[in-house]
Motif scaffolding. Structure first.
Motif, PDB file in Angstrom:
ATOM      1  N   ILE A  38      -1.703  -6.015  -6.296  1.00  0.00           N
ATOM      2  CA  ILE A  38      -2.197  -6.276  -4.944  1.00  0.00           C
ATOM      3  C   ILE A  38      -2.549  -7.741  -4.775  1.00  0.00           C
ATOM      4  CG2 ILE A  38      -4.172  -5.870  -3.419  1.00  0.00           C
ATOM      5  CD1 ILE A  38      -4.065  -2.955  -4.254  1.00  0.00           C
ATOM      6  N   LYS A  39      -3.053  -8.312  -5.850  1.00  0.00           N
ATOM      7  CA  LYS A  39      -3.416  -9.727  -5.776  1.00  0.00           C
ATOM      8  C   LYS A  39      -2.189 -10.634  -5.772  1.00  0.00           C
ATOM      9  CE  LYS A  39      -7.584  -9.113  -8.456  1.00  0.00           C
ATOM     10  NZ  LYS A  39      -7.947  -9.303  -9.849  1.00  0.00           N
ATOM     11  N   GLU A  40      -1.137 -10.186  -6.473  1.00  0.00           N
ATOM     12  CA  GLU A  40       0.005 -11.065  -6.666  1.00  0.00           C
ATOM     13  C   GLU A  40       1.129 -10.843  -5.664  1.00  0.00           C
ATOM     14  OE1 GLU A  40       1.015  -9.943 -10.586  1.00  0.00           O
ATOM     15  OE2 GLU A  40      -0.665 -11.028 -11.506  1.00  0.00           O
ATOM     16  N   ASP A  41       1.218  -9.649  -5.150  1.00  0.00           N
ATOM     17  CA  ASP A  41       2.398  -9.260  -4.385  1.00  0.00           C
ATOM     18  C   ASP A  41       2.010  -8.830  -2.978  1.00  0.00           C
ATOM     19  OD1 ASP A  41       4.571  -7.911  -3.281  1.00  0.00           O
ATOM     20  OD2 ASP A  41       5.291  -7.256  -5.251  1.00  0.00           O
ATOM     21  N   GLN A  42       2.374  -9.676  -2.011  1.00  0.00           N
ATOM     22  CA  GLN A  42       1.973  -9.436  -0.633  1.00  0.00           C
ATOM     23  C   GLN A  42       2.532  -8.115  -0.104  1.00  0.00           C
ATOM     24  OE1 GLN A  42      -0.126 -11.646   0.952  1.00  0.00           O
ATOM     25  NE2 GLN A  42      -0.290 -10.044   2.498  1.00  0.00           N
ATOM     26  N   THR A  43       3.786  -7.802  -0.490  1.00  0.00           N
ATOM     27  CA  THR A  43       4.407  -6.568   0.012  1.00  0.00           C
ATOM     28  C   THR A  43       3.615  -5.352  -0.436  1.00  0.00           C
ATOM     29  OG1 THR A  43       6.483  -7.712  -0.439  1.00  0.00           O
ATOM     30  CG2 THR A  43       6.634  -5.424   0.263  1.00  0.00           C
ATOM     31  N   HIS A  93      -4.089  -2.842  -9.126  1.00  0.00           N
ATOM     32  CA  HIS A  93      -5.156  -3.777  -8.822  1.00  0.00           C
ATOM     33  C   HIS A  93      -4.648  -5.215  -8.934  1.00  0.00           C
ATOM     34  CE1 HIS A  93      -9.400  -4.704  -8.357  1.00  0.00           C
ATOM     35  NE2 HIS A  93      -9.262  -5.635  -9.291  1.00  0.00           N
ATOM     36  N   VAL A 148      -0.060  -0.816   0.465  1.00  0.00           N
ATOM     37  CA  VAL A 148      -1.277  -0.083   0.091  1.00  0.00           C
ATOM     38  C   VAL A 148      -2.244  -0.007   1.276  1.00  0.00           C
ATOM     39  CG1 VAL A 148      -3.329  -0.086  -1.393  1.00  0.00           C
ATOM     40  CG2 VAL A 148      -1.078  -0.562  -2.373  1.00  0.00           C
ATOM     41  N   THR A 149      -2.369  -1.145   1.968  1.00  0.00           N
ATOM     42  CA  THR A 149      -3.268  -1.154   3.132  1.00  0.00           C
ATOM     43  C   THR A 149      -2.804  -0.158   4.186  1.00  0.00           C
ATOM     44  OG1 THR A 149      -3.602  -3.496   2.733  1.00  0.00           O
ATOM     45  CG2 THR A 149      -4.387  -2.644   4.831  1.00  0.00           C
ATOM     46  N   TYR A 156      -3.942   4.918  -8.109  1.00  0.00           N
ATOM     47  CA  TYR A 156      -4.883   3.861  -7.718  1.00  0.00           C
ATOM     48  C   TYR A 156      -5.752   4.321  -6.550  1.00  0.00           C
ATOM     49  CZ  TYR A 156      -6.413  -0.537  -5.559  1.00  0.00           C
ATOM     50  OH  TYR A 156      -7.156  -1.520  -4.994  1.00  0.00           O
ATOM     51  N   GLN A 186       0.605  -5.252  -1.358  1.00  0.00           N
ATOM     52  CA  GLN A 186      -0.703  -5.270  -0.701  1.00  0.00           C
ATOM     53  C   GLN A 186      -0.615  -4.634   0.700  1.00  0.00           C
ATOM     54  OE1 GLN A 186      -2.431  -9.158  -0.205  1.00  0.00           O
ATOM     55  NE2 GLN A 186      -4.097  -8.311   0.972  1.00  0.00           N
ATOM     56  N   ASN A 187       0.425  -5.040   1.452  1.00  0.00           N
ATOM     57  CA  ASN A 187       0.595  -4.477   2.794  1.00  0.00           C
ATOM     58  C   ASN A 187       0.824  -2.975   2.746  1.00  0.00           C
ATOM     59  OD1 ASN A 187       0.306  -7.017   3.800  1.00  0.00           O
ATOM     60  ND2 ASN A 187       2.508  -7.378   4.075  1.00  0.00           N
TER      61      ASN A 187
END
Ligand code: ADP
Ligand code: MG
Length: 438
Positions: free
Chosen positions: A419-424, A416, A429-430, A383, A426-427
Motif C-alpha cells: 500500500i505504501k509502495e504501489d498506488q494502484t 501493508h 484497497v481503499t 489484510y 492502495q486505490n
C-alpha cells in the motif's frame, strides 16, 4: 499579609520597640497552617514567644480568617526548616506517579466493573494487595480500548497505597525496547538493569509490540527471570493470548503460562451505560439516563470510542448551547455510524467483496493456487480481515481454507508494505474498503 501585619504593629507600637522586635523578624515558611518566623537571636525568640505569639495569631485570624500556629526560630534553626522545605518540594515534584509514569486517572476508583472485566478486575485487586505471590505473572488480554492499560495502572496505584515504599515501573513494550536500545548505545546497560531488575512491580503494556531489536526479547526474558525468581510481581497486557503473538519466542510464551491469563471482553450495554454515567458525573454533566444508554447503545466494542462519543455529544451541546438530550446525542453521533458498522463485518463479507472486485470466486481465495492474479487478492482479503474485524489471526486463517496464522501475518505485512509502495494497490484497497462500509 506579613506586610500588613507589620504595618498594623508599626502603628500600635512605639518606634523603638517596633524596630527592635518586629522589623528584624521575617516569615520563612508557611505550610499546613504552621507559620515559621525567623528572628535574629534567642533573646528575640523568647520575646516573641512570650509577648507576640498570641497577638500574631489574633491579627492573622482577623486578616485571613485562618488560625495559624506561629513558630519562632533563630537563624541556625531556620536552616533546617529551609531544608525540610526544599525536601518537601523535591518530594512533590517527584511524586510516585512521576517516578512510575502512571496516569492518575487510571485507578480502581474510576474503573467500572462489568461482565466483561470482572475476572480481570478481581485478579488485579488480588495482585495489588498481595503482589508476587499468587498470580505471577498476571496477563491481561483483549481488544483495543477495553481497559487493559487502565486496570494495569490501577494495580500500580493501589500497590502504592498498600505498599508505599514499593518500587513500581510501568512501560509499554515499545518504551522498554527504546530504553534498552538507548542504554546499549550509550553504554548504560548497568543503569538499565538497575532500573528494571530492582522493581517490586513491573507493568509491561502491549507485549505484542515487543520486537526483537538488538536482543530486546533476550533482555526482557532475563528481566522477567530475575524478577520472577525474587517473587516480584509482573503484569503484562496484550491484544491476544501469548501463543497467538507470532513474534514472541516460545520460551517467553511458556513463562507467561506460569501465571494467570485473563481476558477482557467488550462490555455489555449495562456496563457501557455505567461507564458513561461515571464519566458524566466526573465532569459534572447533566445527562438523562435514557440518553446515556442511547449513547452506550451506539458504540459497542471500544470504551475509548465510547468516551469519544460522550465528548462529541458534549461539544455538540456546547456549540448549540442546549441541554444534552437523546435527540441531540443522535444528531451528534450520526457521523459515527459508519464506524459502528465496521465491527460487525464478517470474514465472509470481506471475502465476497474482494472476490467480486477482482472477478474471482470465494473458493479461489480459500484455495491454494499461487498464480499472481489470485495471491494478491487473497492477501488483500486477509489484510482487510485483520484491519476491519476482531477475528483472531488463527480464526482468519481457518476461514481461508485452513491456513495457519503465520500466513495471515505474512499477508498482512505484505499488503501493508504494498500500500505504501504501489498506488494502484492502495486505490484498490481503499475502494474495496469503501464498498464494505456502505
Ligand atoms: P486498552 O489498554 O485495553 O486499549 P484502555 O485501558 O486504554 O484500553 O482504556 C480505554 C479508555 O477506556 C480509557 O480512558 C479507560 O479509562 C476507559 N475504560 C476502559 N475500561 C473501563 C472501565 N471498566 N471503567 C471505566 N473506564 C474504562
Ligand atoms: Mg492499552
Amino acid at each position: 499579609i506579613w506586610k500588613e501585619l507589620q504595618e498594623s504593629y508599626r502603628k500600635e507600637m512605639n518606634p523603638v520597640s517596633y524596630n527592635t522586635w518586629i522589623e528584624p523578624a521575617k516569615p520563612i515558611s508557611f505550610y499546613d497552617n504552621q507559620l515559621i518566623i525567623e528572628v535574629p537571636t534567642t533573646v528575640q525568640k523568647n520575646y516573641w514567644e512570650k509577648n507576640l505569639a498570641g497577638k500574631i495569631l489574633e491579627t492573622f485570624f482577623m486578616m485571613s480568617g485562618e488560625e495559624i500556629l506561629p513558630t519562632f526560630v533563630t537563624p541556625d534553626e531556620a536552616e533546617s526548616y529551609k531544608q525540610t522545605e526544599t525536601k518537601k518540594e523535591e518530594s512533590t515534584t517527584k511524586t510516585p506517579e512521576h517516578r512510575t509514569m502512571l496516569n492518575s486517572k487510571y485507578t480502581f476508583d474510576t474503573f467500572v466493573i462489568g461482565k466483561g472485566n470482572q475476572m480481570a478486575h478481581a485478579a488485579a485487586l488480588v495482585v495489588a494487595e498481595d503482589p508476587g505471590s499468587i498470580y505471577n505473572p498476571l496477563f491481561f488480554y483483549g481488544g483495543v480500548g477495553l481497559g487493559k492499560t487502565h486496570l494495569t495502572q490501577a494495580i500500580g496505584h493501589q500497590m502504592l497505597v498498600t505498599h508505599p515504599n514499593a518500587k513500581i515501573k510501568y512501560v509499554s513494550s515499545e518504551n522498554f525496547t527504546n530504553d534498552f536500545i538507548n542504554s546499549i548505545q550509550k553504554n548504560k546497560m548497568e543503569e538499565f538493569r538497575n532500573e528494571y531488575r530492582t522493581v517490586d512491580l513491573l507493568l509491561v503494556d502491549d507485549i505484542q509490540f515487543l520486537v526483537n531489536k538488538e536482543g530486546t526479547q533476550e533482555e526482557f526474558f532475563n528481566t522477567f527471570e530475575e524478577l520472577y525468581r525474587n517473587n516480584k510481581q509482573i503484569v503484562l497486557t496484550s491484544d491476544r493470548l501469548p501463543n497467538e503473538i507470532p513474534t514472541l519466542p516460545q520460551r517467553l510464551v511458556s513463562r507467561f503460562a506460569w501465571g494467570l491469563s485473563v481476558d477482557i471482553t467488550p462490555p455489555d450495554l449495562e456496563t457501557r451505560t455505567a461507564i458513561l454515567r461515571k464519566k458524566a458525573e466526573a465532569e459534572n454533566l447533566e445527562i438523562p439516563d435514557d440518553t446515556l444508554s442511547y449513547i452506550a447503545g451506539q458504540i459497542d466494542s471500544n470504551i475509548r470510542e465510547l468516551e469519544g462519543a460522550l465528548v462529541r455529544v458534549q461539544a455538540y451541546a456546547a456549540i448549540q448551547s442546549s441541554d444534552i438530550t437523546t435527540s441531540l446525542a443522535a444528531e451528534a453521533l450520526k457521523a459515527l455510524k459508519v464506524g459502528t458498522n465496521l465491527s460487525q463485518l464478517t470474514v465472509e463479507q470481506i471475502q465476497e467483496e474482494v472476490s467480486d472486485y477482482y472477478h474471482l470466486h470465494v473458493s479461489d481465495l480459500k484455495g491454494k493456487k499461487r498464480t499472481k492474479g489470485i495471491v494478491v487478492p487473497r492477501q488483500i482479503a486477509m489484510y482487510l480481515c485483520r484491519e476491519l474485524t476482531d477475528y483472531s489471526l488463527p480464526k482468519v486463517g481457518a476461514e481461508f481454507g485452513g491456513k495457519d496464522h503465520t500466513t495471515v501475518i505474512h499477508a498482512y505485512e505484505k499488503i501493508h508494505q504494498l500500500i505504501k509502495e504501489d498506488q494502484t494497490i492502495q486505490n484498490e484497497v481503499t475502494e474495496i474498503k469503501n464498498h464494505l462500509m456502505e
